[in-house]
Design a protein around this motif. Structure first.
Motif, PDB file in Angstrom:
ATOM      1  N   ARG A 255       5.638  10.175   1.300  1.00 23.73           N
ATOM      2  CA  ARG A 255       4.203  10.391   1.541  1.00 23.73           C
ATOM      3  C   ARG A 255       3.351   9.509   0.638  1.00 23.73           C
ATOM      4  O   ARG A 255       2.336   8.953   1.066  1.00 23.73           O
ATOM      5  CB  ARG A 255       3.852  11.867   1.361  1.00 23.73           C
ATOM      6  CG  ARG A 255       4.339  12.719   2.497  1.00 23.73           C
ATOM      7  CD  ARG A 255       3.844  14.162   2.443  1.00 23.73           C
ATOM      8  NE  ARG A 255       4.418  14.899   3.553  1.00 23.73           N
ATOM      9  CZ  ARG A 255       5.499  15.672   3.466  1.00 23.73           C
ATOM     10  NH1 ARG A 255       6.099  15.849   2.298  1.00 23.73           N
ATOM     11  NH2 ARG A 255       5.966  16.291   4.535  1.00 23.73           N
ATOM     12  N   SER A 256       3.778   9.358  -0.611  1.00 24.59           N
ATOM     13  CA  SER A 256       3.056   8.497  -1.543  1.00 24.59           C
ATOM     14  C   SER A 256       3.081   7.049  -1.063  1.00 24.59           C
ATOM     15  O   SER A 256       2.071   6.339  -1.093  1.00 24.59           O
ATOM     16  CB  SER A 256       3.677   8.630  -2.940  1.00 24.59           C
ATOM     17  OG  SER A 256       2.989   7.832  -3.865  1.00 24.59           O
ATOM     18  N   CYS A 257       4.239   6.608  -0.591  1.00 18.58           N
ATOM     19  CA  CYS A 257       4.377   5.254  -0.069  1.00 18.58           C
ATOM     20  C   CYS A 257       3.520   5.086   1.182  1.00 18.58           C
ATOM     21  O   CYS A 257       2.834   4.067   1.349  1.00 18.58           O
ATOM     22  CB  CYS A 257       5.839   4.951   0.227  1.00 18.58           C
ATOM     23  SG  CYS A 257       6.152   3.245   0.721  1.00 18.58           S
ATOM     24  N   ALA A 258       3.530   6.069   2.059  1.00 23.64           N
ATOM     25  CA  ALA A 258       2.725   6.006   3.283  1.00 23.64           C
ATOM     26  C   ALA A 258       1.240   5.864   2.949  1.00 23.64           C
ATOM     27  O   ALA A 258       0.535   5.053   3.556  1.00 23.64           O
ATOM     28  CB  ALA A 258       2.967   7.239   4.146  1.00 23.64           C
ATOM     29  N   ASP A 259       0.772   6.638   1.971  1.00 23.39           N
ATOM     30  CA  ASP A 259      -0.638   6.559   1.566  1.00 23.39           C
ATOM     31  C   ASP A 259      -0.984   5.152   1.082  1.00 23.39           C
ATOM     32  O   ASP A 259      -2.007   4.580   1.457  1.00 23.39           O
ATOM     33  CB  ASP A 259      -0.949   7.570   0.456  1.00 23.39           C
ATOM     34  CG  ASP A 259      -0.926   9.010   0.939  1.00 23.39           C
ATOM     35  OD1 ASP A 259      -0.946   9.250   2.162  1.00 23.39           O
ATOM     36  OD2 ASP A 259      -0.859   9.902   0.062  1.00 23.39           O
ATOM     37  N   SER A 260      -0.117   4.594   0.250  1.00 21.03           N
ATOM     38  CA  SER A 260      -0.347   3.267  -0.299  1.00 21.03           C
ATOM     39  C   SER A 260      -0.303   2.207   0.803  1.00 21.03           C
ATOM     40  O   SER A 260      -1.152   1.313   0.858  1.00 21.03           O
ATOM     41  CB  SER A 260       0.696   2.970  -1.382  1.00 21.03           C
ATOM     42  OG  SER A 260       0.405   1.777  -2.050  1.00 21.03           O
ATOM     43  N   CYS A 261       0.658   2.317   1.705  1.00 21.13           N
ATOM     44  CA  CYS A 261       0.769   1.353   2.804  1.00 21.13           C
ATOM     45  C   CYS A 261      -0.427   1.460   3.750  1.00 21.13           C
ATOM     46  O   CYS A 261      -0.889   0.436   4.274  1.00 21.13           O
ATOM     47  CB  CYS A 261       2.078   1.550   3.548  1.00 21.13           C
ATOM     48  SG  CYS A 261       3.494   0.803   2.702  1.00 21.13           S
ATOM     49  N   GLU A 262      -0.925   2.658   3.967  1.00 19.87           N
ATOM     50  CA  GLU A 262      -2.110   2.808   4.814  1.00 19.87           C
ATOM     51  C   GLU A 262      -3.304   2.104   4.188  1.00 19.87           C
ATOM     52  O   GLU A 262      -4.097   1.481   4.894  1.00 19.87           O
ATOM     53  CB  GLU A 262      -2.412   4.286   5.062  1.00 19.87           C
ATOM     54  CG  GLU A 262      -1.475   4.884   6.080  1.00 19.87           C
ATOM     55  CD  GLU A 262      -1.593   6.395   6.238  1.00 19.87           C
ATOM     56  OE1 GLU A 262      -2.320   7.027   5.436  1.00 19.87           O
ATOM     57  OE2 GLU A 262      -0.962   6.925   7.150  1.00 19.87           O
ATOM     58  N   ARG A 263      -3.430   2.190   2.871  1.00 22.43           N
ATOM     59  CA  ARG A 263      -4.517   1.466   2.199  1.00 22.43           C
ATOM     60  C   ARG A 263      -4.355  -0.042   2.389  1.00 22.43           C
ATOM     61  O   ARG A 263      -5.317  -0.756   2.668  1.00 22.43           O
ATOM     62  CB  ARG A 263      -4.575   1.829   0.714  1.00 22.43           C
ATOM     63  CG  ARG A 263      -5.149   3.220   0.452  1.00 22.43           C
ATOM     64  CD  ARG A 263      -5.439   3.468  -1.010  1.00 22.43           C
ATOM     65  NE  ARG A 263      -4.251   3.459  -1.855  1.00 22.43           N
ATOM     66  CZ  ARG A 263      -3.442   4.497  -2.049  1.00 22.43           C
ATOM     67  NH1 ARG A 263      -3.710   5.651  -1.454  1.00 22.43           N
ATOM     68  NH2 ARG A 263      -2.400   4.394  -2.840  1.00 22.43           N
ATOM     69  N   MET A 264      -3.124  -0.539   2.264  1.00 20.77           N
ATOM     70  CA  MET A 264      -2.887  -1.970   2.434  1.00 20.77           C
ATOM     71  C   MET A 264      -3.139  -2.395   3.884  1.00 20.77           C
ATOM     72  O   MET A 264      -3.588  -3.509   4.128  1.00 20.77           O
ATOM     73  CB  MET A 264      -1.446  -2.342   2.049  1.00 20.77           C
ATOM     74  CG  MET A 264      -1.146  -2.295   0.579  1.00 20.77           C
ATOM     75  SD  MET A 264      -2.283  -3.214  -0.479  1.00 20.77           S
ATOM     76  CE  MET A 264      -2.187  -4.838   0.193  1.00 20.77           C
ATOM     77  N   ALA A 265      -2.867  -1.511   4.815  1.00 19.89           N
ATOM     78  CA  ALA A 265      -3.072  -1.823   6.230  1.00 19.89           C
ATOM     79  C   ALA A 265      -4.535  -1.687   6.636  1.00 19.89           C
ATOM     80  O   ALA A 265      -4.906  -2.003   7.766  1.00 19.89           O
ATOM     81  CB  ALA A 265      -2.190  -0.922   7.096  1.00 19.89           C
TER      82      ALA A 265
END
Length: 120
Positions: free
Chosen positions: A107-117
């Motif tokens: 979930r932490s990775c998903a949050d960070s990747c969503e910000r990058m996307a």
């Protein structure tokens, strides 16, 4: 986990690289744990999601570290896979600490990747 910081990446991108590499590592170790645990932990659909998550996290980190102009698209897919993997870990056994730890990192990775996307 210590990672090399690329001089050309922004702090936000470096954080996402670190999240992806941490997620890659925890999903790899969780996959082994699940195979050894058997039963619901070793269901093919769950193991596939863990394998997909390790692959896309490693790929996303590479795209960012190389400065690929496609990293935002790859990060978007990574976020989706990480969310699915987190949900799967939670469904396998919500009381299992290994599953909880894996789901939290996904979930932490998903949050960070969503910000990058650019989706956050």
């Amino acid at each position: 986990m210590a990672h090399h910081t690329a001089t050309h990446t922004s702090p936000e991108m470096q954080q996402c690289v670190d999240e992806c590499l941490d997620c890659y590592a925890i999903c790899e170790s969780t996959m082994r744990y699940c195979v050894e645990s058997g039963g619901k932990h070793a269901e093919p659909s769950h193991l596939r999601l863990l394998a997909d998550c390790t692959a896309i996290c490693q790929t996303s980190a590479g795209f960012m570290l190389r400065g690929s102009d496609l990293h935002t698209r790859v990060c978007g897919v990574c976020a989706e896979v990480c969310r699915r993997c987190a949900d799967s870990c939670t469904q396998v056994d919500p009381s299992d600490q290994t599953m909880k730890d894996c789901a939290a990192q996904c979930r932490s990775c998903a949050d960070s990747c969503e910000r990058m996307a650019g989706r956050a």
